[in-house]
Design a protein around this motif. Structure first.
Motif, short mmCIF file in Angstrom:
data_model
loop_
_atom_site.label_atom_id
_atom_site.label_comp_id
_atom_site.label_asym_id
_atom_site.label_seq_id
_atom_site.Cartn_x
_atom_site.Cartn_y
_atom_site.Cartn_z
N VAL A 29 0.83 -1.20 0.00
CA VAL A 29 0.00 0.00 0.00
C VAL A 29 0.87 1.26 0.00
CG1 VAL A 29 -1.70 1.31 1.34
CG2 VAL A 29 -1.93 -1.16 1.11
N GLY A 30 1.96 1.22 0.73
CA GLY A 30 2.78 2.41 0.93
C GLY A 30 3.55 2.84 -0.30
N ALA A 31 4.02 1.90 -1.10
CA ALA A 31 4.81 2.25 -2.28
C ALA A 31 3.99 3.06 -3.29
CB ALA A 31 5.40 1.00 -2.91
N PRO A 32 2.81 2.60 -3.70
CA PRO A 32 2.02 3.43 -4.62
C PRO A 32 1.58 4.76 -4.00
CG PRO A 32 1.19 1.19 -4.62
CD PRO A 32 2.18 1.28 -3.51
N LEU A 33 1.30 4.74 -2.70
CA LEU A 33 0.93 5.98 -2.03
C LEU A 33 2.08 6.98 -2.06
CD1 LEU A 33 -1.10 7.57 -0.28
CD2 LEU A 33 -0.03 6.51 1.71
N ALA A 34 3.28 6.52 -1.77
CA ALA A 34 4.45 7.41 -1.79
C ALA A 34 4.70 7.93 -3.20
CB ALA A 34 5.67 6.66 -1.26
N TYR A 35 4.58 7.07 -4.20
CA TYR A 35 4.76 7.51 -5.58
C TYR A 35 3.70 8.54 -5.97
CZ TYR A 35 5.06 7.49 -10.65
OH TYR A 35 5.17 7.88 -11.95
N GLY A 36 2.47 8.31 -5.57
CA GLY A 36 1.40 9.25 -5.88
C GLY A 36 1.61 10.60 -5.22
N LEU A 37 2.06 10.60 -3.98
CA LEU A 37 2.36 11.86 -3.31
C LEU A 37 3.53 12.57 -3.96
CD1 LEU A 37 1.87 10.85 0.43
CD2 LEU A 37 0.42 12.34 -0.96
N TYR A 38 4.53 11.80 -4.38
CA TYR A 38 5.67 12.39 -5.08
C TYR A 38 5.21 13.07 -6.37
CZ TYR A 38 9.75 12.60 -8.10
OH TYR A 38 10.72 13.02 -8.98
N GLU A 39 4.41 12.38 -7.14
CA GLU A 39 3.91 12.95 -8.40
C GLU A 39 3.02 14.16 -8.13
OE1 GLU A 39 4.46 12.29 -11.69
OE2 GLU A 39 6.06 10.99 -10.99
N LEU A 40 2.21 14.12 -7.10
CA LEU A 40 1.35 15.25 -6.76
C LEU A 40 2.18 16.48 -6.43
CD1 LEU A 40 -1.52 16.34 -5.94
CD2 LEU A 40 -0.91 15.64 -3.63
N ILE A 41 3.20 16.32 -5.63
CA ILE A 41 4.05 17.45 -5.26
C ILE A 41 4.82 17.97 -6.47
CG2 ILE A 41 6.07 18.10 -3.89
CD1 ILE A 41 4.95 16.17 -1.72
N ARG A 42 5.30 17.05 -7.29
CA ARG A 42 6.06 17.44 -8.48
C ARG A 42 5.18 18.25 -9.44
NH1 ARG A 42 8.05 15.11 -13.55
NH2 ARG A 42 6.26 13.74 -13.49
N LYS A 43 3.97 17.79 -9.68
CA LYS A 43 3.09 18.50 -10.61
C LYS A 43 2.53 19.79 -10.01
CE LYS A 43 2.22 14.58 -13.39
NZ LYS A 43 1.61 14.23 -14.61
N ALA A 44 2.32 19.81 -8.71
CA ALA A 44 1.84 21.02 -8.07
C ALA A 44 2.91 22.12 -8.13
CB ALA A 44 1.46 20.74 -6.63
N THR A 45 4.17 21.74 -7.97
CA THR A 45 5.24 22.74 -8.08
C THR A 45 5.34 23.26 -9.51
OG1 THR A 45 6.89 21.01 -8.33
CG2 THR A 45 6.58 21.90 -6.14
N GLN A 46 5.14 22.40 -10.50
CA GLN A 46 5.14 22.83 -11.89
C GLN A 46 3.97 23.78 -12.16
OE1 GLN A 46 5.02 19.34 -14.31
NE2 GLN A 46 7.19 18.89 -14.08
N LEU A 47 2.85 23.48 -11.56
CA LEU A 47 1.65 24.30 -11.78
C LEU A 47 1.83 25.70 -11.20
CD1 LEU A 47 -1.36 24.42 -12.70
CD2 LEU A 47 -1.92 23.65 -10.41
N PHE A 48 2.39 25.78 -10.01
CA PHE A 48 2.48 27.08 -9.34
C PHE A 48 3.76 27.84 -9.63
CE2 PHE A 48 -0.62 24.85 -6.58
CZ PHE A 48 -1.68 25.72 -6.76
#
Length: 50
Positions: A29-48
């Motif tokens: 459960v933790g590996a996909p969750l960590a990857y998803g959070l990583y991608e969320l932060i990466r794309k949010a920084t690109q957005l802002f």
């Protein structure tokens, strides 16, 4: 009257160690969750940040 506090729960007396299963489940459960959070932060920084 019998004292039931001296008896162990069924899971403990069965002798099965579930720690490897619990660890595997956390990784499962933790590996996909960590990857998803990583991608969320990466794309949010690109957005802002542009």
């Amino acid at each position: 009257m019998s004292d039931s506090s001296s008896q162990s729960p069924p899971d403990v007396s069965a002798g099965k160690d579930r720690r490897p299963l619990i660890a595997f489940t956390w990784v499962w459960v933790g590996a996909p969750l960590a990857y998803g959070l990583y991608e969320l932060i990466r794309k949010a920084t690109q957005l802002f940040t542009g």
